[in-house]
Scaffold this active site. Structure first.
Site, PDB file in Angstrom:
ATOM      1  N   ASN A  21      41.446  53.540  23.757  1.00  0.00           N
ATOM      2  CA  ASN A  21      41.566  53.707  22.119  1.00  0.00           C
ATOM      3  C   ASN A  21      40.884  55.214  21.804  1.00  0.00           C
ATOM      4  O   ASN A  21      39.754  55.370  21.742  1.00  0.00           O
ATOM      5  CB  ASN A  21      40.847  52.656  21.496  1.00  0.00           C
ATOM      6  CG  ASN A  21      41.053  52.930  19.859  1.00  0.00           C
ATOM      7  OD1 ASN A  21      41.767  53.661  19.377  1.00  0.00           O
ATOM      8  ND2 ASN A  21      40.235  52.035  19.015  1.00  0.00           N
TER       9      ASN A  21
ATOM     10  N   LYS B 293      41.070  56.748  19.144  1.00  0.00           N
ATOM     11  CA  LYS B 293      40.509  56.648  17.598  1.00  0.00           C
ATOM     12  C   LYS B 293      41.072  58.134  16.875  1.00  0.00           C
ATOM     13  O   LYS B 293      42.119  58.396  17.049  1.00  0.00           O
ATOM     14  CB  LYS B 293      38.976  56.495  17.503  1.00  0.00           C
ATOM     15  CG  LYS B 293      38.630  55.040  18.331  1.00  0.00           C
ATOM     16  CD  LYS B 293      37.306  54.911  18.172  1.00  0.00           C
ATOM     17  CE  LYS B 293      36.794  53.630  18.746  1.00  0.00           C
ATOM     18  NZ  LYS B 293      35.573  53.241  18.322  1.00  0.00           N
TER      19      LYS B 293
ATOM     20  N   HIS C  88      40.893  45.751  14.858  1.00  0.00           N
ATOM     21  CA  HIS C  88      39.698  46.710  15.183  1.00  0.00           C
ATOM     22  C   HIS C  88      38.591  46.298  14.384  1.00  0.00           C
ATOM     23  O   HIS C  88      38.691  46.654  12.851  1.00  0.00           O
ATOM     24  CB  HIS C  88      39.777  48.132  15.555  1.00  0.00           C
ATOM     25  CG  HIS C  88      38.947  48.766  16.528  1.00  0.00           C
ATOM     26  ND1 HIS C  88      37.717  49.173  15.687  1.00  0.00           N
ATOM     27  CD2 HIS C  88      38.932  48.990  17.809  1.00  0.00           C
ATOM     28  CE1 HIS C  88      36.996  49.936  16.804  1.00  0.00           C
ATOM     29  NE2 HIS C  88      37.578  49.602  17.756  1.00  0.00           N
TER      30      HIS C  88
ATOM     31  N   GLU D 144      36.419  48.794  12.947  1.00  0.00           N
ATOM     32  CA  GLU D 144      36.449  49.803  12.004  1.00  0.00           C
ATOM     33  C   GLU D 144      37.462  49.703  11.030  1.00  0.00           C
ATOM     34  O   GLU D 144      37.172  49.851   9.864  1.00  0.00           O
ATOM     35  CB  GLU D 144      36.610  51.148  13.048  1.00  0.00           C
ATOM     36  CG  GLU D 144      35.494  51.453  13.828  1.00  0.00           C
ATOM     37  CD  GLU D 144      35.868  52.289  14.925  1.00  0.00           C
ATOM     38  OE1 GLU D 144      34.854  52.491  15.871  1.00  0.00           O
ATOM     39  OE2 GLU D 144      37.055  52.814  15.144  1.00  0.00           O
TER      40      GLU D 144
ATOM     41  N   GLU E  40      34.737  42.895  21.101  1.00  0.00           N
ATOM     42  CA  GLU E  40      33.806  43.840  20.858  1.00  0.00           C
ATOM     43  C   GLU E  40      32.631  43.749  19.811  1.00  0.00           C
ATOM     44  O   GLU E  40      32.918  43.196  18.973  1.00  0.00           O
ATOM     45  CB  GLU E  40      34.635  45.069  20.167  1.00  0.00           C
ATOM     46  CG  GLU E  40      35.774  44.337  19.123  1.00  0.00           C
ATOM     47  CD  GLU E  40      36.335  45.629  18.059  1.00  0.00           C
ATOM     48  OE1 GLU E  40      36.429  46.943  18.647  1.00  0.00           O
ATOM     49  OE2 GLU E  40      36.543  45.243  17.022  1.00  0.00           O
TER      50      GLU E  40
ATOM     51  N   GLY F 286      30.002  52.583  19.928  1.00  0.00           N
ATOM     52  CA  GLY F 286      29.758  54.129  19.813  1.00  0.00           C
ATOM     53  C   GLY F 286      28.183  53.958  19.577  1.00  0.00           C
ATOM     54  O   GLY F 286      27.751  55.299  19.128  1.00  0.00           O
TER      55      GLY F 286
ATOM     56  N   SER G 151      31.100  50.259  24.138  1.00  0.00           N
ATOM     57  CA  SER G 151      30.530  51.166  25.058  1.00  0.00           C
ATOM     58  C   SER G 151      30.273  50.690  26.665  1.00  0.00           C
ATOM     59  O   SER G 151      29.514  50.789  27.486  1.00  0.00           O
ATOM     60  CB  SER G 151      28.773  51.450  24.603  1.00  0.00           C
ATOM     61  OG  SER G 151      28.710  51.767  23.337  1.00  0.00           O
TER      62      SER G 151
END
Length: 250
Positions: free
Chosen positions: A9, A11, A96, A98, A168, A174, A213
């Site tokens: 991904n 992003k 996701h 985010e 996730e 991140g 990560s």
């Protein structure tokens, strides 16, 4: 035998030119990957067609990072599933963290999106996961199970067979933190158990990816877990060498 998948991904990173070069590097190095490992890359929407031209016929799959919750119409700035299919996408990431956190995506919206994606012939990479507060409160199983049931239980078994699930831990995205292999395996097994309640034996055939990560230094330990079938890779997917190294960790 479940598929081993490593999906990158990207992003909101790279220009179109940079993305094309990254895709070329991934394709070139993909010759090193065993036949039972599938590579997928998810560039920004602006890159999809030129990247499709790079990966077409190579075995590297192309994914969008999101799709609209409507088929077409007056929805400025949105990208419809048929548009994604039309530029060569085979997959789309949905749910996701985010998108959930920054753009208020709800399970209800994700139900609309996943049905539209499947109807357009796309395989959804459906993301679930808990944040740090939920993990520390011991609610991670409840949170993830609710995300799974609220969306995936609306599918038929035939539809579910086309879905990839990605767990996730939001607190590890991140941040440099990674769930331990034990933590990751525990919740992957729980997801599979929850899927089995609705879909029976099909749950054993569903690919469940770890995202949080994941990098060359920890991928081997994670991928050795019986219910972890690969990774949804963020930062490490922006370097072809790291991305391929992860794919070689099975």
């Amino acid at each position: 035998m479940r598929k081993h998948i490593v999906a990158g991904n990207w992003k909101m990173n790279t220009t179109v030119a940079e993305g094309v070069e990254l895709a070329k590097a991934v394709v070139e190095k993909s010759a090193e990957i065993p036949a039972d490992v599938k590579l997928i890359i998810a560039p920004p929407h602006t890159h999809l067609y030129p990247v499709h031209e790079v990966v077409e016929g190579t075995g590297v799959g192309l994914s969008a990072q999101n799709c609209a919750d409507h088929e077409k119409g007056a929805f400025t700035g949105e990208i419809a599933v048929n548009m994604l299919a039309g530029v060569g996408c085979e997959y789309t990431i949905l749910g996701h963290s985010e998108r959930r956190q920054y753009y208020g995506e709800t399970d209800e919206k994700l139900v609309e999106k996943i049905h539209l994606a499947l109807a357009a012939g796309l395989s959804p990479i459906f993301c679930v996961g808990e944040n740090l507060e939920e993990r520390e409160a011991g609610r991670h199983f409840d949170v993830v199970n609710a995300q799974v049931k609220n969306v995936l239980n609306t599918l038929t078994a035939e539809e579910m067979a086309k879905v990839i699930v990605a767990y996730e831990p939001v607190w590890a995205i991140g941040t440099g933190k990674t769930a331990s292999a034990e933590q990751a395996q525990e919740i992957h097994a729980e997801i599979r158990k929850t899927l089995a309640e609705k879909f029976g034996a099909l749950a054993e055939e569903i690919t469940i990816l770890y995202g949080g990560s994941c990098k060359p230094s920890n991928a081997k330990e994670l991928f050795a877990c019986p219910d972890i079938d690969g990774g949804l890779i963020g930062g490490a997917a922006l370097k072809a060498d790291d991305f391929i190294a992860i794919a070689l960790s099975f």
